[in-house]
Motif scaffolding. Structure first.
Motif, PDB file in Angstrom:
ATOM      1  N   ILE A 144       0.837  -1.207   0.000  1.00  0.00           N
ATOM      2  CA  ILE A 144       0.000   0.000   0.000  1.00  0.00           C
ATOM      3  C   ILE A 144       0.871   1.255   0.000  1.00  0.00           C
ATOM      4  N   TRP A 148       0.903   4.218  -2.817  1.00  0.00           N
ATOM      5  CA  TRP A 148       0.667   5.619  -2.456  1.00  0.00           C
ATOM      6  C   TRP A 148       1.782   6.512  -2.979  1.00  0.00           C
ATOM      7  N   ARG A 207      -7.256  -3.562  -7.919  1.00  0.00           N
ATOM      8  CA  ARG A 207      -6.875  -3.019  -6.621  1.00  0.00           C
ATOM      9  C   ARG A 207      -8.049  -2.281  -5.964  1.00  0.00           C
ATOM     10  N   ASN A 211      -9.448  -3.444  -2.452  1.00  0.00           N
ATOM     11  CA  ASN A 211      -9.350  -2.512  -1.323  1.00  0.00           C
ATOM     12  C   ASN A 211     -10.691  -2.341  -0.617  1.00  0.00           C
ATOM     13  N   GLY A 274      -5.551   3.089   2.273  1.00  0.00           N
ATOM     14  CA  GLY A 274      -6.282   2.241   1.331  1.00  0.00           C
ATOM     15  C   GLY A 274      -7.386   2.954   0.575  1.00  0.00           C
TER      16      GLY A 274
END
Length: 309
Positions: A144, A148, A207, A211, A274
Motif C-alpha cells: 500500500i 501511495w 486493486r 481494497n 487504502g
C-alpha cells in the motif's frame, strides 16, 4: 481679425498642450503604479502571499498587475499544497514507526522464541503461524505504501483498455468467496446478464475492488456483504454494501483523505491509505466514488464508470 492660419496654429498648440498634460499625468500615474507594484512585490517576496496588486482596467499597468496576481495566486496554491504534503509525509513517517516497527518487533519475537526452542510442539506451530500472518500483514502494508508513493509521484502508469467488466469482476470475486466463507460473511453478488464494456486499467480496477472488500472485512464487523452492478444508459454503478457498524457523520466526509483513520467504528488496524488510494485510482480512470452510511445498519461504497462508446 486673426487669419485662419493663426487660428489653426493656436488651436494646434492648445491641443498639443492638452495632450501633453494628459500624457504627463498618465506618466506620473503609471510611475506611481510601478512604484506601488515594486513595493507590493517586495512584501510578497518577504512572505506576504495574500497581498494583491490593485489596478483598474484603464491603467496601463493593468495587464501586468493581473498577470502578477495570477502568478502569486498560483505560487500561494503551490505553497499550500507543499505544506499539506509535508504534513502528510510527517504523519506518514510517524505512522510508519508504529505500523511497521511494532508488528516487525512482534514477528522477530515469535521467530526468536522458535529459534531458541523456547516453545515446542503445538505451541511452536502456533508461533510459526502467527509469525507468518504478521509477515503477510507487513507485506500488505508495504504494498500500500508503494502504491501511495507511486500515485503521488506520478510514477504509476495507468494503461486504459476496453474491458468487459461483469466477467472481469466475477473473476476478481472468485478469489474472495473462500475468504467470505472463512470469515462467516454472508454474501450476495448480483450482476447484469448483458455485457458491459468500460475503459479501465485492469490492475488498478482489481486493486479498487480488493481494497473496498478488504475494508469491509477488516473494519466493518459486518455479517453480510452485497456486491451489485447496475448497467445504466451511459455508465455502470458498482456498489459494495455491508451491514456493519457503519461510519459516523463526522468521519464520513474524511474517509478518502490520506492517513485518516476513524477513531470510532471502523478504526482497528489499517494504514489510513487504502481508501485514499482507491479514490485516486478511480478518478485517474475517469470514474467517481462516493460513500454513504447509517451507523449500525449499513455502509455503501458506490463506484461509477462511463460505458465505452
Amino acid at each position: 481679425m486673426y487669419s485662419n492660419a493663426f487660428v489653426y496654429a493656436l488651436g494646434g498648440c492648445i491641443f498639443f498642450f492638452l495632450v501633453s498634460v494628459i500624457l504627463w499625468a498618465k506618466l506620473i500615474h503609471t510611475k506611481k503604479k510601478f512604484s506601488d507594484m515594486e513595493e507590493a512585490l517586495g512584501e510578497i517576496e518577504g512572505g506576504n502571499a495574500n497581498l494583491k496588486i490593485l489596478a483598474s482596467q484603464s491603467d496601463l499597468t493593468a495587464p501586468l498587475a493581473y498577470k502578477i496576481n495570477a502568478i502569486v495566486n498560483n505560487y500561494e496554491s503551490r505553497i499550500i499544497s507543499m505544506n499539506k504534503l509535508d504534513e502528510a509525509n510527517k504523519q506518514l513517517m510517524s505512522s510508519l514507526s508504529h505500523d511497521v516497527r511494532t508488528p516487525l518487533t512482534i514477528l522477530i519475537g515469535y521467530l526468536d522464541a522458535v529459534h531458541k526452542e523456547i516453545v515446542v510442539g503445538a505451541d511452536k506451530e502456533t508461533y510459526i503461524e502467527t509469525a507468518r500472518k504478521k509477515a503477510h500483514d507487513l507485506k500488505d502494508y508495504i504494498d500500500i505504501l508503494f502504491d501511495w508513493f507511486k500515485l503521488n509521484s506520478g510514477d504509476l502508469d495507468i494503461v486504459m483498455t476496453p474491458t468487459e467488466v461483469t466477467e472481469f469482476t466475477r473473476t476478481i470475486l472468485k478469489d474472495w468467496i473462500p475468504v467470505f466463507e472463512e470469515c462467516g460473511l454472508d454474501f450476495n453478488i448480483d450482476f447484469p446478464s448483458s455485457a458491459c464494456e468500460i475503459m479501465i486499467d485492469e490492475n488498478a480496477y482489481t486493486r479498487i475492488i480488493n481494497n473496498l472488500i478488504q475494508n469491509v472485512i477488516s473494519h466493518s464487523h459486518a455479517s453480510s456483504i452485497e456486491i451489485i452492478m447496475h448497467k445504466m444508459e451511459r455508465h455502470i454503478e458498482i456498489s459494495i454494501c455491508d451491514n456493519g457498524i457503519g461510519i459516523s457523520k463526522e468521519d464520513l466526509q474524511h474517509v478518502f483523505e490520506r492517513l485518516y483513520k476513524c477513531d470510532k467504528g471502523r478504526s482497528g488496524k489499517g494504514s489510513g491509505l487504502g481508501l485514499s488510494i482507491t479514490k485516486q485510482l478511480v478518478e485517474k480512470m475517469g470514474g467517481a466514488i462516493s460513500v454513504s452510511s447509517v451507523p449500525n445498519k449499513k455502509t455503501i461504497f458506490m463506484i461509477d464508470f462511463p460505458l465505452s462508446a
